[in-house]
Enzyme design. Structure first.
Site, PDB file in Angstrom:
ATOM      1  N   GLY A   1      -4.277  12.177   3.640  1.00  0.00           N
ATOM      2  CA  GLY A   1      -5.795  12.168   2.976  1.00  0.00           C
ATOM      3  C   GLY A   1      -5.571  12.416   1.494  1.00  0.00           C
ATOM      4  O   GLY A   1      -4.699  11.374   1.216  1.00  0.00           O
TER       5      GLY A   1
ATOM      6  N   CYS B   1     -10.458  -3.959  -9.154  1.00  0.00           N
ATOM      7  CA  CYS B   1      -9.314  -3.542  -8.834  1.00  0.00           C
ATOM      8  C   CYS B   1      -9.205  -2.755  -7.421  1.00  0.00           C
ATOM      9  O   CYS B   1      -8.146  -2.517  -6.769  1.00  0.00           O
ATOM     10  CB  CYS B   1      -8.576  -2.709  -9.911  1.00  0.00           C
ATOM     11  N   ARG B   2     -10.231  -2.023  -7.049  1.00  0.00           N
ATOM     12  CA  ARG B   2     -10.471  -1.305  -5.873  1.00  0.00           C
ATOM     13  C   ARG B   2     -10.385  -2.190  -4.776  1.00  0.00           C
ATOM     14  O   ARG B   2     -11.205  -3.214  -4.445  1.00  0.00           O
ATOM     15  CB  ARG B   2     -11.607  -0.365  -5.796  1.00  0.00           C
ATOM     16  N   LYS B   3      -8.940  -1.986  -3.865  1.00  0.00           N
ATOM     17  CA  LYS B   3      -8.950  -2.799  -2.693  1.00  0.00           C
ATOM     18  C   LYS B   3     -10.023  -2.629  -1.618  1.00  0.00           C
ATOM     19  O   LYS B   3     -10.482  -1.525  -1.655  1.00  0.00           O
ATOM     20  CB  LYS B   3      -7.794  -2.365  -1.929  1.00  0.00           C
TER      21      LYS B   3
ATOM     22  N   ASP C   1       0.733  -1.387  -0.009  1.00  0.00           N
ATOM     23  CA  ASP C   1       0.104  -0.057  -0.120  1.00  0.00           C
ATOM     24  C   ASP C   1       1.118   1.266   0.038  1.00  0.00           C
ATOM     25  O   ASP C   1       1.934   1.215   0.445  1.00  0.00           O
ATOM     26  CB  ASP C   1      -0.788  -0.153   1.351  1.00  0.00           C
TER      27      ASP C   1
ATOM     28  N   CYS D   1      -5.758   2.117  -8.560  1.00  0.00           N
ATOM     29  CA  CYS D   1      -7.135   1.729  -9.258  1.00  0.00           C
ATOM     30  C   CYS D   1      -7.800   3.335  -8.965  1.00  0.00           C
ATOM     31  O   CYS D   1      -7.810   3.984  -7.856  1.00  0.00           O
ATOM     32  CB  CYS D   1      -8.131   0.935  -8.181  1.00  0.00           C
TER      33      CYS D   1
ATOM     34  N   ASP E   1      -0.057   4.888   0.891  1.00  0.00           N
ATOM     35  CA  ASP E   1      -0.524   6.313   1.723  1.00  0.00           C
ATOM     36  C   ASP E   1      -0.619   5.470   2.889  1.00  0.00           C
ATOM     37  O   ASP E   1      -1.289   4.539   3.458  1.00  0.00           O
ATOM     38  CB  ASP E   1      -1.682   6.797   1.253  1.00  0.00           C
TER      39      ASP E   1
ATOM     40  N   THR F   1      -2.188   0.798  -4.903  1.00  0.00           N
ATOM     41  CA  THR F   1      -2.997   1.794  -4.496  1.00  0.00           C
ATOM     42  C   THR F   1      -4.338   2.146  -4.702  1.00  0.00           C
ATOM     43  O   THR F   1      -4.346   2.208  -5.893  1.00  0.00           O
ATOM     44  CB  THR F   1      -1.944   2.944  -4.265  1.00  0.00           C
TER      45      THR F   1
ATOM     46  N   GLN G   1      -6.925   4.933  -5.567  1.00  0.00           N
ATOM     47  CA  GLN G   1      -6.647   6.326  -5.961  1.00  0.00           C
ATOM     48  C   GLN G   1      -7.960   6.965  -6.430  1.00  0.00           C
ATOM     49  O   GLN G   1      -8.093   7.354  -7.624  1.00  0.00           O
ATOM     50  CB  GLN G   1      -5.465   6.667  -6.884  1.00  0.00           C
TER      51      GLN G   1
HETATM   52 MG    MG Z   1      -2.834   3.343   3.418  1.00  0.00          MG
HETATM   53 ZN    ZN Z   2     -10.636  -0.029 -10.016  1.00  0.00          ZN
END
Ligand code: MG
Ligand code: ZN
Length: 189
Positions: free
Chosen positions: A18, A106-108, A8, A89, A10, A50, A52
């Protein structure tokens, strides 16, 4: 096939800001470069995965994100460390920008980014580890068939107290450097 460490960004590699929408907000943790270099030397392929959604929300553009990642590469490279690849993502189910408004894989915590990286880079998920500061990172690793470590940087200390039922980490450690130590001791190459 090679073993990887999926990272990951951030709160794991960098200070949590943020939405990171200005380059001056980008700050690697003091141990990040050393941790990546240790992975390089040990033969674990480091890959960023990550979420995004700031892109889908119109807060940042993909070109800016690429600039952030090029800047991370420069800071790593200046001290002999190398990130293999960055996967992001840009989607969100409620994204303001229509092309990005979707329920993607793809979004975790979805496994899509890790799956794609494994295909692109010939990585073996069963010998790999996902490291992140949120339970969704741990769940993403689990869904993709990797081990998973929660770190207490970023949101991690807060997340540790709020473990969702049914999700467990292989380890909960203070930061990325401790995670890399655990990986080097625990995982075969
Ligand atoms: Mg994080
Ligand atoms: Zn995605």
């Amino acid at each position: 096939m090679r073993p990887a460490v999926f990272l990951d960004r951030d709160g794991t590699l960098t200070e949590e800001r943020g939405y990171l929408d200005r380059l001056d907000l980008l700050e690697l943790f003091p141990w990040t470069v050393d941790a990546i270099r240790l992975l390089n030397r040990a033969g674990f392929v480091p890959v960023v995965v990550t979420n995004q959604s700031a892109i889908g929300r119109g807060v940042i553009e993909e070109s800016f994100l690429n600039h952030v990642h090029a800047t991370i590469d420069a800071r790593l490279g200046a001290r002999g460390a190398r990130m293999e690849a960055y996967y992001f993502c840009p989607h969100h189910p409620d994204a303001e920008l229509e092309p990005y408004r979707q329920r993607c894989r793809c979004r975790k915590p979805g496994p899509g980014m890790i799956e794609r990286a494994c295909r692109d880079l010939r990585l073996d998920p069963a010998r790999s580890v996902m490291v992140g500061d949120r339970w969704l990172d741990v769940a993403c690793g689990r869904a993709a068939g990797t081990r998973a470590i929660l770190v207490r940087t970023g949101h991690g200390a807060h997340e540790e107290e709020r473990r969702p039922a049914g999700i467990e980490a292989d380890a909960i450690l203070n930061n990325l450097m401790e995670a890399v130590g655990w990986i080097l001791r625990t995982c075969s190459r």
